[in-house]
Design a protein around this motif. Structure first.
Motif, PDB file in Angstrom:
ATOM      1  N   ASP A 109       1.177  38.235   1.875  1.00 28.41           N
ATOM      2  CA  ASP A 109       1.398  39.607   1.421  1.00 28.41           C
ATOM      3  C   ASP A 109       2.884  39.980   1.491  1.00 28.41           C
ATOM      4  N   GLU A 133      -4.035  40.916  -7.230  1.00 31.69           N
ATOM      5  CA  GLU A 133      -3.504  39.805  -6.447  1.00 31.69           C
ATOM      6  C   GLU A 133      -1.967  39.767  -6.545  1.00 31.69           C
ATOM      7  N   ARG A 136      -0.636  42.384  -4.299  1.00 36.68           N
ATOM      8  CA  ARG A 136      -0.720  41.979  -2.891  1.00 36.68           C
ATOM      9  C   ARG A 136       0.536  41.239  -2.439  1.00 36.68           C
TER      10      ARG A 136
END
Length: 197
Positions: A109, A133, A136
């Motif tokens: 992350d 994603e 993230r």
């Protein structure tokens, strides 16, 4: 036509090598345009999703010359081609190329300042999941850049409609300050959708 589309999505074998050559011709200036218009800085960390023959990686490592550039692609052939093209930067530890999918990015992350993709979103299995994603792995206030040259479309009206659709997808994934930059190519205009986390 179906076989060609499959090869651009995941190049394999001799046809995959041909697809890679076509990508080099087609995407040559787009990657530099995308990165040049981003907020990338010399020390930025950058990820390219679907790096193909590695032109975008090469361009990004020129802009982020004191930073780190990574790439993921699902094709073994493109991984080999891009690795060869960027071998010196890989040896220096400034570039890392991996086989990977946008729905499972193999980084932690808040890792990247910029995540960009050129002519690959149309092959993503689940656009919203992929955008989440990407979000993230972006740092707070990190930037996304999704570019496409939809040369298969017949009219500018179709191109505008597609551009608006992708803009809405990026907004729906929670990105802010979403805007589109245009690059006037033939047969239709290319575009890049930028947004901030």
């Amino acid at each position: 036509m179906k076989i060609l589309k499959e090869q651009f999505a995941n190049p394999q074998g001799n046809l995959g090598k041909l697809s890679g050559l076509l990508m080099q011709i087609k995407d040559k200036n787009q990657s530099s345009w995308v990165v040049a218009n981003s907020k990338v800085k010399p020390k930025s960390s950058v990820l390219e999703v679907g790096f193909g023959p590695g032109l975008g990686i090469e361009s990004a490592s020129g802009f982020a010359f004191e930073g780190f550039v990574a790439g993921i692609d699902i094709s073994d052939i493109m991984l080999q081609t891009a690795t060869k093209r960027n071998s010196e930067k890989i040896r220096q530890g400034k570039v890392e190329l991996l086989k990977g999918d946008v729905m499972e990015i193999p980084f932690e992350d808040y890792y990247f300042d910029l995540v960009f993709s050129v002519n690959s979103i149309q092959y993503w299995e689940d656009v919203q999941e992929s955008l989440r994603e990407i979000k993230r792995v972006l740092k707070d206030n990190g930037e996304i850049a999704i570019a496409m040259h939809p040369y298969w479309l017949e009219t500018e009206a179709d191109c505008i409609q597609l551009r608006e659709k992708i803009t809405k997808e990026v907004q729906a994934a929670g990105f802010k300050n979403v805007k589109a930059n245009l690059l006037y190519l033939k047969p239709v205009t290319a575009f890049c959708i930028y947004g901030l986390k």
